[in-house]
Design an enzyme around this catalytic site. Structure first.
Site, PDB file in Angstrom:
ATOM      1  CD  GLU A 156      21.927   4.570   1.555  1.00  0.00           C
ATOM      2  OE1 GLU A 156      21.597   4.174   0.407  1.00  0.00           O
ATOM      3  OE2 GLU A 156      23.111   4.719   1.897  1.00  0.00           O
ATOM      4  CE  LYS A 211      26.501   3.120   2.749  1.00  0.00           C
ATOM      5  NZ  LYS A 211      25.753   3.798   1.666  1.00  0.00           N
ATOM      6  CG  ASN A 234      19.090   5.958  -1.758  1.00  0.00           C
ATOM      7  OD1 ASN A 234      18.266   6.670  -2.308  1.00  0.00           O
ATOM      8  ND2 ASN A 234      19.055   5.707  -0.451  1.00  0.00           N
TER       9      ASN A 234
HETATM   10  N1  CDV Z   1      24.148   4.231  -1.330  1.00  0.00           N
HETATM   11  C1  CDV Z   1      25.049   3.292  -1.681  1.00  0.00           C
HETATM   12  O1  CDV Z   1      25.777   2.796  -0.847  1.00  0.00           O
HETATM   13  N2  CDV Z   1      25.121   2.979  -3.002  1.00  0.00           N
HETATM   14  C2  CDV Z   1      26.097   2.086  -3.550  1.00  0.00           C
HETATM   15  C3  CDV Z   1      26.401   2.462  -4.966  1.00  0.00           C
HETATM   16  C4  CDV Z   1      26.974   3.815  -5.042  1.00  0.00           C
HETATM   17  C5  CDV Z   1      27.355   1.485  -5.595  1.00  0.00           C
HETATM   18  C6  CDV Z   1      25.645   0.639  -3.523  1.00  0.00           C
HETATM   19  O2  CDV Z   1      26.461  -0.203  -3.120  1.00  0.00           O
HETATM   20  O3  CDV Z   1      24.546   0.332  -3.939  1.00  0.00           O
END
Ligand code: CDV
Length: 311
Positions: free
Chosen positions: A47, A127, A197
């Site tokens: 991502e 997303k 991430n």
């Molecule tokens: N980039 C994300 O979507 N991260 C979320 C964190 C913030 C909880 C995840 O679900 O991994």
């Protein structure tokens, strides 16, 4: 004849805030070549693979935000990825931050694309499950401002004929929601790419921290098994601008088993030789949706019992 596709996950170590696009693209190209050398048909990047994960920082400077986004794909700085994919004859999956002006106004999305071995974009996903918050929270060690910098994706969960099977994409937080996989499973998806991430620390609920890797694998393994699909999870890992992020990129079979797993928190390529008919074996038996799934009853149960949500 067996339908085999060799999938690679190209995990990335941290990207410094000062790292330029050409520098990051060089890292991606090195891993693309490595994946090809390991026999991969497709290499998947994480991502937001072109930049540091800027939703961890607050800014009101619109021009600064724009600098994290790609106004065109491919653009002059990302074109080398497409050229090299075509030269090598390898497909790829890339997560990036998309600046879209086609509707007459500026829109920003957390996006992923699928590119075929001829260097053509064949699929795009924006997303849907954006985590975090939109307001400034300077009291936390880092922020999670995806709701500030991105709009909710408007393309749905698509599936495309690609790489000898049916491919779909989800992005990071989507992997925690069964609906993401199920909408793809209903389209008979056979390989799902998911870049992430994920910080080790969860400012809103620190007691979850120790379970980060468990929840990562639990989500993707159950999504794979319950929807008879291969899942490729690709991390941005390591300590990036003071934020420690989980690694653990992995390739998961429709059995739910992890068949390849990264062992570092840096740039690392893993591959798996994936039999797409392994998914068919589950889809035509235990998880034959047309025979065993009963959505009409799920609705009746909710209507009869009423909502169960707490006050
Ligand atoms: N980039 C994300 O979507 N991260 C979320 C964190 C913030 C909880 C995840 O679900 O991994």
């Amino acid at each position: 004849m067996a339908r085999i596709v060799t999938l690679a996950a190209a995990q990335m170590g941290p990207i410094a805030r000062t790292e330029t696009r050409p520098q990051v693209v060089e890292r991606l190209l090195a891993m693309m070549r490595q994946a090809k050398g390991m026999g991969a048909d497709v290499v998947a990047f994480p991502e937001a693979a072109l930049t540091a994960f800027f939703p961890h920082w607050y800014t009101e400077d619109d021009a600064e935000v724009d600098r994290w986004f790609e106004a065109e794909m491919p653009g002059p700085q990302t074109q080398p990825l497409f050229d090299e994919a075509r030269r090598l004859g390898i497909g790829f999956h890339l997560g990036y931050c998309e600046l879209d002006r086609t509707s007459g106004r500026k829109r920003r999305f957390n996006t992923a694309i699928l590119v075929d071995a001829q260097g053509r974009i064949i699929g795009k996903y924006r997303k849907i499950h954006l985590p975090g918050h939109a307001d400034h929270r300077p009291q936390t060690p880092f922020q999670n401002l995806e709701k500030r910098y991105f709009e909710v994706g408007d393309l749905g969960f698509g599936a495309w004929r690609a790489f000898g099977g049916i491919a779909g994409m989800i992005i990071c937080n989507d992997r925690r929601w069964p609906e993401s996989y199920r909408v793809l499973g209903l389209q008979a998806v056979e390989m799902v790419f998911c870049g992430y991430n994920t910080p080790v620390h969860h400012p809103a609920a620190p007691d979850h921290d120790r379970l980060g890797q468990f929840h990562n694998e639990l989500s993707m393994q159950s999504g794979a098994y319950q929807n008879s699909t291969w899942v490729v999870g690709i991390a941005k890992a390591g300590v990036e601008e003071g934020v420690d992020m989980i690694a653990g990129s992995c390739i998961i079979a429709p059995t739910g088993e992890i068949v390849a797993r990264a062992s570092t928190a840096g740039d690392e390529v893993i591959v798996a030789r994936c039999d797409l008919d392994l998914g068919r074996s589950y889809r035509e038996t235990t998880f034959h949706m047309a025979i065993h799934r009963r959505p009409e009853h799920y609705r009746m149960i909710v209507e009869r019992t009423g909502p169960q949500a707490p006050d």
